[in-house]
Design an enzyme around this catalytic site. Structure first.
Site, PDB file in Angstrom:
ATOM      1  N   GLU A 245       0.828  -1.211   0.000  1.00  0.00           N
ATOM      2  CA  GLU A 245       0.000   0.000   0.000  1.00  0.00           C
ATOM      3  C   GLU A 245       0.858   1.255   0.000  1.00  0.00           C
ATOM      4  O   GLU A 245       0.442   2.302  -0.500  1.00  0.00           O
ATOM      5  CB  GLU A 245      -0.911  -0.020   1.238  1.00  0.00           C
ATOM      6  N   SER A 368      -2.927   4.504  12.363  1.00  0.00           N
ATOM      7  CA  SER A 368      -2.907   5.820  13.008  1.00  0.00           C
ATOM      8  C   SER A 368      -1.473   6.236  13.335  1.00  0.00           C
ATOM      9  O   SER A 368      -0.549   5.410  13.398  1.00  0.00           O
ATOM     10  CB  SER A 368      -3.736   5.792  14.297  1.00  0.00           C
ATOM     11  N   ASN A 369      -1.296   7.543  13.547  1.00  0.00           N
ATOM     12  CA  ASN A 369       0.037   8.042  13.894  1.00  0.00           C
ATOM     13  C   ASN A 369       0.593   7.349  15.137  1.00  0.00           C
ATOM     14  O   ASN A 369       1.796   7.065  15.220  1.00  0.00           O
ATOM     15  CB  ASN A 369      -0.016   9.553  14.132  1.00  0.00           C
TER      16      ASN A 369
END
Length: 389
Positions: A245, A368-369
């Protein structure tokens, strides 16, 4: 195969010729927060690309691709973005599932699925996240069991499933070993969506559109042969998909980012916001941030050349996601008070408002971060693992 510059010229020439006539109005259509725009027309466009050999350009020729080198793939994605060509509808099949099947699939799976991805005849979505297993994917609870006939029977719920309402198939991470926990006992299944036992519910987002969905599986079925890798080996396959991805298409993404930053800068000049030194400082920092993103992406592609990006790709994800979210905030600051007014009723947004609202999700989706920082700490820097219950 032609040189990179010859290949780039060929791509540019083809796009210039084809983005005219029946497809002329598709320039700039689709994209984040605008995925509903001209979907049927964009599907027809992508099938034209397929008919003329411009889908899956990086795949080996034996699987229907062009066997383009890494540098040529970068050129393709950059030229596609520079031409303002419409957002792709087959991204998940072409960039995620296809490379996964090439790496892990059986010959029968490749023969069944890859040609239809190349031809854009079947669209795919990604069945990873769940209400209690978002960025913490190892918490998956969706279950799959074999029935007497050998089929897999799937029960559970997925959420944030992008474009499920437009898709024909979903690759689903499900728990296939009773009593297993975390990343053990998971399998990677290919599941048809047009069947009893599958319900797709679009989720309305801040932009007023519905890119992603909830997907409910109530004893949905798929053939016993539609498992990628061995039963229980789904975590390894799923992580490889996430690596694909973050591949070469990110270079094309940055062309779009640069276009947005240029437009914000021009707006600041036109409406006088650029007279504010704080605005000018934020624009300058945005420009340097974008250069940093590009340099990191080029470094990350060393991993792509070796097969798939390593955990260093998490650095790139944090950089571009945070940068793009802050660009949306900068756009609102440049708009000033006018940015609080919708373009029309009942909820007609300007491009800047859509950028601001949709980019809030950038630091959440695709890991997520917070999760990315853990990956960097543990897998790149070798720090002690975070305590987990």
């Amino acid at each position: 195969m032609s040189s990179v510059e010859e290949f780039r010229k060929e791509v540019r020439s083809w796009l210039r010729a084809r983005l005219s006539g029946e497809f002329a109005d598709l320039r700039g259509r689709g994209g984040p927060g605008r995925e509903h725009e001209a979907f049927a027309e964009r599907l027809a466009w992508e099938r034209r690309m397929a008919a003329e050999g411009w889908t899956c350009v990086g795949w080996p020729e034996e699987y229907g691709g062009r066997g383009a080198s890494l540098a040529q793939q970068i050129a393709f994605h950059e030229e596609y973005a520079l031409a303002d060509a419409p957002a792709r509808v087959n991204h998940i099949g072409e960039q995620l599932l296809g490379p996964t099947l090439i790496a892990f699939g059986t010959p029968a799976q490749r023969d069944r699925f890859l040609p239809r991805i190349v031809a854009v005849e079947e669209l795919w979505c990604q069945g990873y996240s769940e209400p209690d297993a978002g960025s913490d994917l190892a918490g998956v609870r969706t279950k799959a069991v074999r029935d007497d006939g050998g089929d897999w029977v799937i029960t559970g719920q997925k959420t944030w499933t992008s474009l499920a309402h437009e898709s024909d198939w979903c690759f689903v991470v499900a728990r296939t070993e009773p009593g297993s926990t975390r990343h053990h006992g998971l399998s990677y299944l290919l599941v048809p969506l047009d069947q009893p036992g599958v319900e797709i519910r679009p989720i309305t987002q801040l932009t007023g559109t519905s890119e992603f969905n909830e997907v409910f599986f109530d004893e949905a079925r798929t053939d016993a042969a539609h498992i990628v890798g061995a039963p229980g080996d789904g975590w390894r396959v799923a992580m490889a998909t996430l690596g694909f991805e973050r591949g070469v298409s990110t270079l094309g993404q940055q062309v779009g980012f640069r276009r947005e930053l240029t437009a914000v800068t021009e707006l600041a000049k036109a409406n006088g916001a650029a007279a504010d030194p704080l605005i000018r400082d934020r624009i300058a920092r945005a420009w340097t941030g974008l250069e940093t993103i590009r340099c990191n992406a080029l470094r990350m592609l060393d991993g792509v050349a070796a097969g798939a990006p390593g955990p260093e790709a998490s650095i790139g994800k944090i950089f571009w996601a945070t940068w793009h979210r802050e660009l949306g905030e900068l756009a609102m600051a440049v708009c000033g008070a006018d940015g609080m007014l919708a373009a029309g009723e009942p909820y007609d947004l300007t491009d800047w408002q859509r950028l601001f609202l949709f980019s809030r999700a950038d630091t959440i989706y695709a890991g997520s971060n917070e999760i990315q920082r853990n990956v960097i700490a543990e897998r790149v820097l070798g720090l002690p693992k975070e305590a987990r219950s």
